[in-house]
Design a protein around this motif. Structure first.
Motif, PDB file in Angstrom:
ATOM      1  N   GLY A 312       0.830  -1.200   0.000  1.00 17.41           N
ATOM      2  CA  GLY A 312       0.000   0.000   0.000  1.00 17.41           C
ATOM      3  C   GLY A 312       0.865   1.250   0.000  1.00 17.41           C
ATOM      4  N   ILE A 313       0.320   2.345  -0.530  1.00 16.91           N
ATOM      5  CA  ILE A 313       1.028   3.622  -0.537  1.00 16.91           C
ATOM      6  C   ILE A 313       0.612   4.411   0.703  1.00 16.91           C
ATOM      7  N   HIS A 314       1.597   4.667   1.549  1.00 10.40           N
ATOM      8  CA  HIS A 314       1.337   5.439   2.768  1.00 10.40           C
ATOM      9  C   HIS A 314       1.328   6.943   2.480  1.00 10.40           C
ATOM     10  N   THR A 315       2.275   7.392   1.625  1.00  6.71           N
ATOM     11  CA  THR A 315       2.415   8.815   1.339  1.00  6.71           C
ATOM     12  C   THR A 315       2.685   9.021  -0.146  1.00  6.71           C
ATOM     13  N   PHE A 316       1.916   9.912  -0.735  1.00  3.29           N
ATOM     14  CA  PHE A 316       2.248  10.408  -2.079  1.00  3.29           C
ATOM     15  C   PHE A 316       2.700  11.842  -1.881  1.00  3.29           C
ATOM     16  N   PHE A 317       3.983  12.095  -2.142  1.00  4.65           N
ATOM     17  CA  PHE A 317       4.527  13.404  -1.805  1.00  4.65           C
ATOM     18  C   PHE A 317       4.937  14.177  -3.044  1.00  4.65           C
ATOM     19  N   ASN A 318       4.633  15.455  -3.031  1.00  2.00           N
ATOM     20  CA  ASN A 318       5.073  16.380  -4.071  1.00  2.00           C
ATOM     21  C   ASN A 318       5.560  17.648  -3.379  1.00  2.00           C
ATOM     22  N   GLY A 319       6.853  17.920  -3.518  1.00  2.00           N
ATOM     23  CA  GLY A 319       7.428  19.116  -2.895  1.00  2.00           C
ATOM     24  C   GLY A 319       8.406  19.795  -3.831  1.00  2.00           C
ATOM     25  N   PRO A 320       8.650  21.090  -3.647  1.00  2.94           N
ATOM     26  CA  PRO A 320       9.515  21.824  -4.575  1.00  2.94           C
ATOM     27  C   PRO A 320      10.996  21.708  -4.226  1.00  2.94           C
ATOM     28  N   GLU A 321      11.825  21.660  -5.259  1.00  6.24           N
ATOM     29  CA  GLU A 321      13.273  21.738  -5.117  1.00  6.24           C
ATOM     30  C   GLU A 321      13.796  22.634  -6.233  1.00  6.24           C
ATOM     31  N   SER A 322      14.941  23.268  -6.003  1.00  7.67           N
ATOM     32  CA  SER A 322      15.455  24.221  -6.990  1.00  7.67           C
ATOM     33  C   SER A 322      16.484  23.576  -7.905  1.00  7.67           C
ATOM     34  N   PHE A 323      16.457  24.010  -9.159  1.00  9.25           N
ATOM     35  CA  PHE A 323      17.346  23.478 -10.190  1.00  9.25           C
ATOM     36  C   PHE A 323      17.979  24.629 -10.962  1.00  9.25           C
ATOM     37  N   THR A 324      19.220  24.405 -11.396  1.00  8.99           N
ATOM     38  CA  THR A 324      19.958  25.410 -12.156  1.00  8.99           C
ATOM     39  C   THR A 324      19.983  25.020 -13.631  1.00  8.99           C
ATOM     40  N   PRO A 325      20.365  25.943 -14.511  1.00  2.38           N
ATOM     41  CA  PRO A 325      20.328  25.638 -15.949  1.00  2.38           C
ATOM     42  C   PRO A 325      21.218  24.482 -16.377  1.00  2.38           C
ATOM     43  N   ASP A 326      22.297  24.207 -15.622  1.00  4.78           N
ATOM     44  CA  ASP A 326      23.221  23.136 -16.028  1.00  4.78           C
ATOM     45  C   ASP A 326      23.314  22.011 -14.995  1.00  4.78           C
ATOM     46  N   ASP A 327      22.381  21.980 -14.040  1.00  2.00           N
ATOM     47  CA  ASP A 327      22.335  20.918 -13.022  1.00  2.00           C
ATOM     48  C   ASP A 327      23.556  20.894 -12.125  1.00  2.00           C
ATOM     49  N   ARG A 328      24.240  22.005 -11.985  1.00  2.00           N
ATOM     50  CA  ARG A 328      25.331  22.121 -11.029  1.00  2.00           C
ATOM     51  C   ARG A 328      25.022  23.278 -10.094  1.00  2.00           C
ATOM     52  N   TYR A 329      25.345  23.105  -8.827  1.00  2.00           N
ATOM     53  CA  TYR A 329      24.916  24.126  -7.878  1.00  2.00           C
ATOM     54  C   TYR A 329      25.738  25.405  -8.014  1.00  2.00           C
ATOM     55  N   LEU A 330      25.313  26.445  -7.307  1.00  2.00           N
ATOM     56  CA  LEU A 330      25.900  27.769  -7.414  1.00  2.00           C
ATOM     57  C   LEU A 330      26.628  28.085  -6.113  1.00  2.00           C
ATOM     58  N   LEU A 331      27.933  28.320  -6.220  1.00  2.20           N
ATOM     59  CA  LEU A 331      28.755  28.531  -5.033  1.00  2.20           C
ATOM     60  C   LEU A 331      29.753  29.646  -5.303  1.00  2.20           C
ATOM     61  N   GLY A 332      29.985  30.461  -4.287  1.00  4.08           N
ATOM     62  CA  GLY A 332      31.071  31.421  -4.386  1.00  4.08           C
ATOM     63  C   GLY A 332      30.642  32.860  -4.290  1.00  4.08           C
ATOM     64  N   GLU A 333      31.625  33.742  -4.428  1.00  7.20           N
ATOM     65  CA  GLU A 333      31.382  35.174  -4.324  1.00  7.20           C
ATOM     66  C   GLU A 333      30.764  35.688  -5.613  1.00  7.20           C
ATOM     67  N   ALA A 334      29.767  36.559  -5.476  1.00  9.80           N
ATOM     68  CA  ALA A 334      29.112  37.130  -6.647  1.00  9.80           C
ATOM     69  C   ALA A 334      30.122  37.910  -7.481  1.00  9.80           C
ATOM     70  N   PRO A 335      30.033  37.836  -8.805  1.00  7.90           N
ATOM     71  CA  PRO A 335      31.017  38.513  -9.644  1.00  7.90           C
ATOM     72  C   PRO A 335      30.956  40.026  -9.569  1.00  7.90           C
ATOM     73  N   ASN A 336      29.813  40.580  -9.156  1.00  7.14           N
ATOM     74  CA  ASN A 336      29.638  42.025  -9.194  1.00  7.14           C
ATOM     75  C   ASN A 336      29.389  42.667  -7.830  1.00  7.14           C
ATOM     76  N   LEU A 337      29.550  41.911  -6.728  1.00  6.18           N
ATOM     77  CA  LEU A 337      29.341  42.486  -5.402  1.00  6.18           C
ATOM     78  C   LEU A 337      30.277  41.814  -4.409  1.00  6.18           C
ATOM     79  N   ARG A 338      31.232  42.564  -3.895  1.00  6.96           N
ATOM     80  CA  ARG A 338      32.210  41.999  -2.980  1.00  6.96           C
ATOM     81  C   ARG A 338      31.552  41.537  -1.682  1.00  6.96           C
ATOM     82  N   ASN A 339      32.018  40.399  -1.180  1.00  3.38           N
ATOM     83  CA  ASN A 339      31.588  39.818   0.097  1.00  3.38           C
ATOM     84  C   ASN A 339      30.124  39.372   0.123  1.00  3.38           C
ATOM     85  N   PHE A 340      29.499  39.290  -1.043  1.00  2.76           N
ATOM     86  CA  PHE A 340      28.164  38.671  -1.135  1.00  2.76           C
ATOM     87  C   PHE A 340      28.374  37.293  -1.752  1.00  2.76           C
TER      88      PHE A 340
END
Length: 822
Positions: A312-340
């Motif tokens: 039997g199915i106890h839970t049918f779950f649908n929840g949101p997750e975020s995805f990037t254009p190339d399926d690789r996560y985003l890490l590091g300092e912003a190119p146009n704002l220091r210390n962000f």
């Protein structure tokens, strides 16, 4: 209502597993006044409903290092904090239902060994031994990783949060960030519903809210939420402890937990969500069920895992997750704002990535530079347009499913195409171009010859791990470059003009080579970090006494522009202007290049009048161009920089003149196969910020004795001098397989005298050399002569088959470079 402090050293925005990991690791490095702000409750966005799979094998060595660290951290976190994480090493099994998929898995297993990760290639029968409840119909084989595991996602985050507090961090819930403040290009703090908080650093760990938080700071954070589905069964009688099972050919994964099965999927066509914004009250929420969307996956799963039929199915779950254009996560300092800084967009692998990503980002912030090559996930790889909502929604429909799609070499995305194109695009399309996409640019990768079109072939990819349908066509293009002449459209090159009285001083500061050259000279150079690692690989051309042109790869446009601007001293009298779209670039390369171009211009293209490494403005046809005599293929040739309005005319004139000299249109695959024969490095594969410029064999482009810039010695100079004195620890060698059959792509293990010592950093087929060719680093002993290294027996592991290889320190094709200087 919680009142946050008015000041902190760093504000971390978001209380999911990523934000908690960043706070934990910053506090662990001794940072004080670490403040994490969560809009609702910890884990209430995506973390709480994650599947909790802890896989470790990623596409590259450093990404695998970070995933391995995550597993090690979770293994000890419970003892450190007292929070039960549910972490256990159960192993993981991936099974293949096709021969192509099995080759992908075998290549991954061979690669895992060079990453220090245990992996076992299994037959169908051995897969059943590991997973007896599997229906093995159609299973070709599989790969088992015994140290993979699973855990409780929410409790991992809560454990990291508790550990962060124990180390001195402050974590506040129900504090919503409403703005980010900045001054003079540097972040100064955040605004909250309870008032402002001044801060030296801000970290965007806002998950699926990351794009909106980025917009508050004027920073592009391209990610899009998608619906993600799984079901959890009722308890299944007699269900044993099982490893995690992945059946990517059926888009499904299976996790046994407490006598139940969690079945999840990455379906080929996903459902983006939250396009009009995420509801403000979203907290531990689920999305509406869509059983019809999930049903095809479930039907396949019941056949693959017959015990599901009666469960039997106890839970049918649908929840949101975020995805990037190339399926690789985003890490590091912003190119146009220091210390962000940004740590977001984890593409459904947030749990297995959080420990390593948090550690890497904390060390990056602490040292002011990344602790290792993080180019795979560096946010500077993204282009500004990629934060466009329409683009993100279109790409997200495909991106989620690509996680479990066949990862064929040269695979191209199908969605969100046609954003950036050359002025020559329609002309190339009319002549049989098959386009690929890089940084949004549509680029001709190969051309379908008219005779092939007459046979009914199409200018489109048919993927495999062997010789794909374009292989012979690209080989003919390659031969044309070597024997006659080829024309490449390189308009996607990123181009920056640096102008002003201090332009030379700035470029001398960042460049390892000497760019204080006469007007009209082109200089090949690297930009180094303080460790002597390579941050950029490009050319600088002097256009006038106060103007220079920097040319780099399309994929590194944002990164290299940010690096240059970050090193611009305050008060420097120069401007940096991105002129990428202003000029097309038509490259004419091959022994007949001079014969093709000379009839089109009154300027003398002879070797004495126009030597290698120079640039001149010339008339061409009825137009004008700036001709740079350079080569990335190792042949005589020119890159013609033509204003976009004249590009089509110049293209037509060159094509007409070339008809009598064997000129052939060539694509990026031929460019790559020609450059690998010449052992030319490819940034992001063969060289990176972690690779020392001397060990990469590029010492000839480093001038430690050049005059000191008005702004100081060039960045990395001291590291170069130290390495020269200490000696090299690695050498980048070129390899050619002696068997002409196998193909090289990247990450294939290199063996020296039968012992694994490294991996192929980039590979392609050398059509002139008659075999697959690759580059790769090999450790060398202190003082070991090159002759001793090269006298060893080298071989390469290609999907489990050991193939002997010829090794060379110098290019196997035209080692003296005589052809391009002819």
């Amino acid at each position: 209502m919680v009142e946050p402090p008015r000041q902190a050293r760093v504000v971390v925005i978001g209380g999911g597993v990523i934000g908690c990991s960043v706070a934990y690791h910053l506090a662990g490095l001794g940072w004080r006044d670490v403040l994490l702000l969560e809009r609702k409750q910890l884990t209430s966005g995506t973390t709480w409903h994650a599947a909790g799979l802890i896989g470790q094998l990623r596409a590259t060595y450093n990404m695998t290092r970070l995933a391995k660290y995550s597993a090690e951290l979770y293994d000890r976190l419970e003892a450190e904090t007292g929070v039960a994480t549910g972490y256990r090493k159960c192993g993981s099994l991936a099974v293949a239902l096709t021969v192509d998929r099995f080759e992908e898995l075998r290549r991954g297993a061979a690669m895992a060994g060079t990453f220090g990760l245990e992996a076992h290639v299994l037959s169908t029968a051995e897969c059943l031994e590991r997973y007896p409840l599997l229906n093995a119909d159609g299973v070709v084989g599989g790969v088992f990783l015994p140290t993979d595991g699973q855990a409780d996602p929410a409790n991992i985050a809560l454990g990291l949060a508790k550990g962060a507090r124990q180390r001195g961090a402050t974590i506040l819930e129900h504090v919503k960030v409403t703005g980010v403040t900045a001054r003079d290009g540097r972040v100064t703090g955040v605004e909250t519903e309870q008032g402002p908080v001044a801060a030296e650093y801000v970290v965007n760990c806002a998950g699926m809210w990351g794009r909106e938080v980025g917009r508050m700071a004027g920073v592009d954070v391209p990610l899009q939420a998608c619906e993600h589905f799984y079901v959890v069964t009722e308890p299944i009688a007699g269900l044993p402890r099982l490893p995690v099972l992945r059946v990517p050919d059926e888009c499904a994964y299976y996790k046994e937990d407490a006598g139940k099965i969690l079945l999840g999927c990455f379906e080929p066509v996903a459902k983006p969500w939250g396009m009009d914004g995420i509801p403000d009250e979203f907290c531990f929420d689920q999305l509406p069920e869509d059983f019809a969307h999930f049903e095809p996956i479930l039907e396949q799963a019941i056949r693959r895992f017959p015990a599901l039929e009666s469960a039997g199915i106890h839970t049918f779950f649908n929840g949101p997750e975020s995805f990037t254009p190339d399926d690789r996560y985003l890490l590091g300092e912003a190119p146009n704002l220091r210390n962000f800084y940004v740590a977001a967009g984890f593409n459904s692998i947030g749990i297995q990535s959080a420990g390593g990503a948090g550690k890497a980002l904390a060390e990056w912030m602490d040292a002011g530079e990344p602790p290792m090559d993080l180019g795979d996930v560096d946010i500077r790889r993204m282009q500004p347009f990629q934060a466009n909502k329409t683009y993100l929604v279109a790409r997200a429909r495909e991106a989620l499913g690509l996680l479990y799609a066949d990862h064929f070499p040269y695979r191209q995305v199908a969605t969100a195409r046609g954003v950036r194109s050359s002025p020559l695009h329609e002309r190339l399309a009319a002549r049989g171009a098959c386009f690929g996409e890089t940084a949004g640019w549509e680029r001709a990768n190969w051309f379908l010859p008219p005779e092939a079109a007459a046979r009914g072939e199409a200018a489109e990819y048919r993927y495999s791990w062997g010789r794909q349908n374009w292989f012979a066509h690209s080989a003919a293009e390659h031969r044309a470059v070597r024997e006659a002449c080829g024309l490449f459209d390189l308009s996607s090159f990123a181009k920056f003009r640096v102008e002003g009285p201090d332009a030379e001083a700035l470029l001398q500061l960042v460049s390892a080579n000497d760019v204080a050259v006469p007007v009209g000279r082109c200089v090949y150079t690297q930009w180094l970090n303080r460790r002597g690692g390579i941050e950029a690989d490009l050319t600088v051309t002097r256009l006038s006494e106060t103007a220079f042109l920097v040319v780099t790869a399309a994929a590194h446009q944002t990164r290299d522009l940010a690096w240059l601007r970050r090193h611009l001293p305050e008060g420097a009298r120069c401007a940096i202007i991105d002129v990428t779209a202003a000029e097309a670039v038509i490259a004419v390369m091959g022994p007949n290049a001079r014969a093709v171009l000379q009839p089109l211009t009154p300027q003398d293209l002879g070797n004495e009048a126009f030597p290698f490494g120079t640039a001149r403005e010339i008339e061409i046809g009825m137009g004008l161009a700036r001709a740079h005599r350079l080569s990335y293929v190792g042949e005589l040739g020119w890159e013609l920089y033509v204003s976009a309005d004249m590009a089509r005319h110049v293209f037509d004139a060159v094509l007409e003149s070339g008809a009598a000299h064997g000129l052939r249109l060539c694509g990026m695959h031929a460019l790559d196969s020609c450059r690998i024969e010449k052992a030319y490095r490819h940034y992001g594969h063969d060289i990176s910020g972690e690779d020392h410029v001397l060990e990469a064999g590029l010492g000839f482009a480093v001038k430690t004795g050049k005059p000191r810039s008005a702004f100081g010695d060039f960045v990395g100079r001291e590291a170069v001098l130290r390495r020269r004195e200490a000696g090299l620890e690695n050498r980048l060698l070129q390899f050619r397989l002696t068997d002409p059959g196998p193909l090289l792509y990247h990450n294939e293990p290199i063996l020296r005298d039968g012992r694994p010592v490294g991996r192929i950093s980039s590979g392609a087929y050398g059509h002139w050399l008659g075999g697959a060719v690759g580059l790769g680093y090999v450790p060398c002993r202190a003082g070991e002569p090159v002759e001793g290294l090269l006298s060893s027996a080298f071989s390469v592991d290609v999907a489990g088959t050991i193939v002997s290889a010829e090794a060379s320190l110098h290019p196997l094709y035209d080692p003296t470079g005589a052809r391009m200087r002819a």
